[in-house]
Design a protein around this motif. Structure first.
Motif, PDB file in Angstrom:
ATOM      1  N   GLU A  88      36.601  16.384 -21.981  1.00  0.00           N
ATOM      2  CA  GLU A  88      35.214  16.484 -21.066  1.00  0.00           C
ATOM      3  C   GLU A  88      35.221  18.075 -20.549  1.00  0.00           C
ATOM      4  O   GLU A  88      36.280  18.730 -20.848  1.00  0.00           O
ATOM      5  CB  GLU A  88      35.872  15.512 -19.922  1.00  0.00           C
ATOM      6  N   VAL A  89      34.171  18.124 -20.096  1.00  0.00           N
ATOM      7  CA  VAL A  89      33.982  19.767 -19.623  1.00  0.00           C
ATOM      8  C   VAL A  89      34.988  19.936 -18.463  1.00  0.00           C
ATOM      9  O   VAL A  89      35.439  20.886 -18.208  1.00  0.00           O
ATOM     10  CB  VAL A  89      32.660  19.821 -19.215  1.00  0.00           C
ATOM     11  N   VAL A  90      35.210  18.886 -17.584  1.00  0.00           N
ATOM     12  CA  VAL A  90      36.100  18.998 -16.326  1.00  0.00           C
ATOM     13  C   VAL A  90      37.027  17.893 -16.374  1.00  0.00           C
ATOM     14  O   VAL A  90      36.932  16.878 -17.054  1.00  0.00           O
ATOM     15  CB  VAL A  90      35.168  19.024 -14.899  1.00  0.00           C
ATOM     16  N   ASP A  91      38.220  18.265 -15.692  1.00  0.00           N
ATOM     17  CA  ASP A  91      39.164  17.291 -15.917  1.00  0.00           C
ATOM     18  C   ASP A  91      39.389  16.579 -14.554  1.00  0.00           C
ATOM     19  O   ASP A  91      39.986  17.145 -13.705  1.00  0.00           O
ATOM     20  CB  ASP A  91      40.737  17.829 -16.388  1.00  0.00           C
ATOM     21  N   CYS A  92      38.655  15.428 -14.286  1.00  0.00           N
ATOM     22  CA  CYS A  92      38.650  14.656 -12.972  1.00  0.00           C
ATOM     23  C   CYS A  92      39.781  14.094 -12.913  1.00  0.00           C
ATOM     24  O   CYS A  92      40.147  13.423 -11.643  1.00  0.00           O
ATOM     25  CB  CYS A  92      37.388  13.809 -13.106  1.00  0.00           C
ATOM     26  N   GLU A  93      40.535  13.762 -13.942  1.00  0.00           N
ATOM     27  CA  GLU A  93      41.795  12.892 -13.574  1.00  0.00           C
ATOM     28  C   GLU A  93      43.105  13.445 -13.817  1.00  0.00           C
ATOM     29  O   GLU A  93      44.206  12.999 -13.810  1.00  0.00           O
ATOM     30  CB  GLU A  93      41.858  11.845 -14.893  1.00  0.00           C
ATOM     31  N   ARG A 111      28.550  16.218 -18.671  1.00  0.00           N
ATOM     32  CA  ARG A 111      28.723  15.458 -19.966  1.00  0.00           C
ATOM     33  C   ARG A 111      27.484  15.556 -20.735  1.00  0.00           C
ATOM     34  O   ARG A 111      27.096  15.867 -21.994  1.00  0.00           O
ATOM     35  CB  ARG A 111      29.204  13.951 -19.795  1.00  0.00           C
ATOM     36  N   ASP A 112      26.481  15.187 -20.226  1.00  0.00           N
ATOM     37  CA  ASP A 112      25.070  15.466 -20.744  1.00  0.00           C
ATOM     38  C   ASP A 112      24.709  16.821 -21.038  1.00  0.00           C
ATOM     39  O   ASP A 112      24.107  16.896 -22.181  1.00  0.00           O
ATOM     40  CB  ASP A 112      23.902  14.869 -19.571  1.00  0.00           C
ATOM     41  N   ALA A 113      24.877  17.856 -20.399  1.00  0.00           N
ATOM     42  CA  ALA A 113      25.079  19.205 -20.912  1.00  0.00           C
ATOM     43  C   ALA A 113      25.706  19.686 -22.223  1.00  0.00           C
ATOM     44  O   ALA A 113      25.265  20.256 -22.992  1.00  0.00           O
ATOM     45  CB  ALA A 113      25.242  20.190 -19.637  1.00  0.00           C
ATOM     46  N   GLN A 114      26.874  19.143 -21.935  1.00  0.00           N
ATOM     47  CA  GLN A 114      27.794  19.245 -23.122  1.00  0.00           C
ATOM     48  C   GLN A 114      27.143  18.816 -24.387  1.00  0.00           C
ATOM     49  O   GLN A 114      27.155  19.519 -25.571  1.00  0.00           O
ATOM     50  CB  GLN A 114      29.181  18.737 -23.048  1.00  0.00           C
ATOM     51  N   GLU A 115      26.565  17.217 -24.310  1.00  0.00           N
ATOM     52  CA  GLU A 115      26.069  16.707 -25.473  1.00  0.00           C
ATOM     53  C   GLU A 115      24.617  17.661 -25.941  1.00  0.00           C
ATOM     54  O   GLU A 115      24.350  17.682 -27.072  1.00  0.00           O
ATOM     55  CB  GLU A 115      25.712  15.310 -25.253  1.00  0.00           C
ATOM     56  N   ALA A 116      23.770  18.169 -24.964  1.00  0.00           N
ATOM     57  CA  ALA A 116      22.720  18.978 -25.140  1.00  0.00           C
ATOM     58  C   ALA A 116      23.106  20.326 -26.027  1.00  0.00           C
ATOM     59  O   ALA A 116      22.514  20.566 -26.907  1.00  0.00           O
ATOM     60  CB  ALA A 116      22.061  19.121 -23.848  1.00  0.00           C
ATOM     61  N   PHE A 117      24.266  20.922 -25.434  1.00  0.00           N
ATOM     62  CA  PHE A 117      24.827  21.910 -26.353  1.00  0.00           C
ATOM     63  C   PHE A 117      24.917  21.681 -27.570  1.00  0.00           C
ATOM     64  O   PHE A 117      24.730  22.424 -28.679  1.00  0.00           O
ATOM     65  CB  PHE A 117      26.173  22.440 -25.697  1.00  0.00           C
ATOM     66  N   TYR A 118      25.755  20.576 -28.015  1.00  0.00           N
ATOM     67  CA  TYR A 118      26.098  20.062 -29.246  1.00  0.00           C
ATOM     68  C   TYR A 118      24.731  19.977 -30.028  1.00  0.00           C
ATOM     69  O   TYR A 118      24.631  20.274 -31.226  1.00  0.00           O
ATOM     70  CB  TYR A 118      27.067  18.799 -29.553  1.00  0.00           C
ATOM     71  N   ALA A 119      23.887  19.186 -29.365  1.00  0.00           N
ATOM     72  CA  ALA A 119      22.584  18.864 -30.102  1.00  0.00           C
ATOM     73  C   ALA A 119      21.885  20.090 -30.591  1.00  0.00           C
ATOM     74  O   ALA A 119      21.120  19.775 -31.469  1.00  0.00           O
ATOM     75  CB  ALA A 119      21.753  17.958 -29.285  1.00  0.00           C
ATOM     76  N   THR A 120      22.062  21.042 -30.109  1.00  0.00           N
ATOM     77  CA  THR A 120      21.301  22.196 -30.242  1.00  0.00           C
ATOM     78  C   THR A 120      21.755  22.737 -31.578  1.00  0.00           C
ATOM     79  O   THR A 120      21.532  23.427 -32.278  1.00  0.00           O
ATOM     80  CB  THR A 120      21.387  23.275 -29.254  1.00  0.00           C
ATOM     81  N   LEU A 121      23.076  22.609 -31.809  1.00  0.00           N
ATOM     82  CA  LEU A 121      24.036  23.083 -32.912  1.00  0.00           C
ATOM     83  C   LEU A 121      23.865  22.209 -34.115  1.00  0.00           C
ATOM     84  O   LEU A 121      23.992  22.677 -35.340  1.00  0.00           O
ATOM     85  CB  LEU A 121      25.378  23.396 -32.660  1.00  0.00           C
ATOM     86  N   ASP A 122      23.564  21.020 -33.706  1.00  0.00           N
ATOM     87  CA  ASP A 122      23.343  19.822 -35.034  1.00  0.00           C
ATOM     88  C   ASP A 122      22.381  20.218 -36.104  1.00  0.00           C
ATOM     89  O   ASP A 122      22.817  20.106 -37.306  1.00  0.00           O
ATOM     90  CB  ASP A 122      23.098  18.455 -34.380  1.00  0.00           C
ATOM     91  N   PRO A 123      21.385  20.858 -36.020  1.00  0.00           N
ATOM     92  CA  PRO A 123      20.413  21.285 -37.080  1.00  0.00           C
ATOM     93  C   PRO A 123      20.845  22.393 -37.811  1.00  0.00           C
ATOM     94  O   PRO A 123      20.501  22.543 -39.188  1.00  0.00           O
ATOM     95  CB  PRO A 123      19.178  21.351 -36.513  1.00  0.00           C
ATOM     96  N   LEU A 124      22.041  23.050 -37.291  1.00  0.00           N
ATOM     97  CA  LEU A 124      22.387  24.103 -38.184  1.00  0.00           C
ATOM     98  C   LEU A 124      23.711  24.017 -39.023  1.00  0.00           C
ATOM     99  O   LEU A 124      24.047  22.846 -38.794  1.00  0.00           O
ATOM    100  CB  LEU A 124      22.758  25.448 -37.109  1.00  0.00           C
ATOM    101  N   THR A 125      23.333  24.528 -40.294  1.00  0.00           N
ATOM    102  CA  THR A 125      24.418  24.344 -41.015  1.00  0.00           C
ATOM    103  C   THR A 125      25.209  25.724 -41.331  1.00  0.00           C
ATOM    104  O   THR A 125      24.825  26.683 -40.978  1.00  0.00           O
ATOM    105  CB  THR A 125      24.073  23.947 -42.390  1.00  0.00           C
ATOM    106  N   VAL A 126      26.439  25.623 -42.030  1.00  0.00           N
ATOM    107  CA  VAL A 126      27.100  26.946 -42.201  1.00  0.00           C
ATOM    108  C   VAL A 126      26.334  27.872 -42.889  1.00  0.00           C
ATOM    109  O   VAL A 126      26.486  29.055 -42.638  1.00  0.00           O
ATOM    110  CB  VAL A 126      28.396  26.452 -42.826  1.00  0.00           C
ATOM    111  N   ALA A 127      25.455  27.411 -44.022  1.00  0.00           N
ATOM    112  CA  ALA A 127      24.769  28.085 -44.713  1.00  0.00           C
ATOM    113  C   ALA A 127      23.752  29.051 -44.015  1.00  0.00           C
ATOM    114  O   ALA A 127      23.519  30.062 -44.093  1.00  0.00           O
ATOM    115  CB  ALA A 127      24.012  27.357 -45.635  1.00  0.00           C
ATOM    116  N   ASP A 128      23.322  28.182 -42.921  1.00  0.00           N
ATOM    117  CA  ASP A 128      22.557  28.847 -42.071  1.00  0.00           C
ATOM    118  C   ASP A 128      23.006  30.049 -41.210  1.00  0.00           C
ATOM    119  O   ASP A 128      22.539  31.102 -40.665  1.00  0.00           O
ATOM    120  CB  ASP A 128      21.707  27.931 -40.840  1.00  0.00           C
TER     121      ASP A 128
END
Length: 147
Positions: A88-93, A111-128
């Motif tokens: 998680e982005v923060v450790d609540c426990e 958590r939603d912001a974290q997933e949005a961050f990953y989703a931005t990277l999803d279309p990119l490949t290493v070749a890109d």
């Protein structure tokens, strides 16, 4: 969001290998020197990348590192998720649990912001990642002193 140093190092290793000849003659030490990091740190990243199937390592004379087909075509979002883990982005426990953890809206928003961050990277490949201007810089890297 901030990536761990380990993830940053692993991504730089993959990018370096993506611009190297595909003969597999690049060693962990050479990648570490080009990136200016200790060989032991790079060896850990290489081991994890090999476990993920992103690169292959051949031992012995004529051995070295090389990206696999997956390594060349992998989504950067997938790779970062795998390297960062499910945290998680923060450790609540943690050691001192947050008193708001049962009714907090911040945790879900992060958590939603974290997933949005990953989703931005999803279309990119290493070749890109290694197209110009990055690729030529990576090709020109020579050994540097570890940071």
């Amino acid at each position: 969001m901030r990536l761990t140093k380990f993830t940053d190092l692993a991504l730089r290793a993959v990018m370096r290998l993506a611009v190297c000849d595909q003969d597999g003659s690049v060693t962990t030490r050479e990648v570490a020197e080009a990136m200016g990091v200790p060989t032991t740190h790079m060896a850990k990243a290489v081991s994890r990348l090999q476990h993920l199937g992103v690169l292959e390592a051949r031992r012995g004379r004529g051995g070295g590192l090389g990206l696999t087909r997956l390594g060349r075509q992998a989504s950067v979002g997938w790779l970062v998720r795998e390297l960062e883990g499910e945290g998680e982005v923060v450790d609540c426990e943690g050691g001192s649990p947050c008193p708001l953890r049962g009714a907090c809206r911040l945790r879900r928003a992060l958590r939603d912001a974290q997933e949005a961050f990953y989703a931005t990277l999803d279309p990119l490949t290493v070749a890109d990642l290694v197209t110009s201007p990055t690729g030529p810089v990576l090709v020109g890297l020579v050994g540097r002193r570890p940071e």
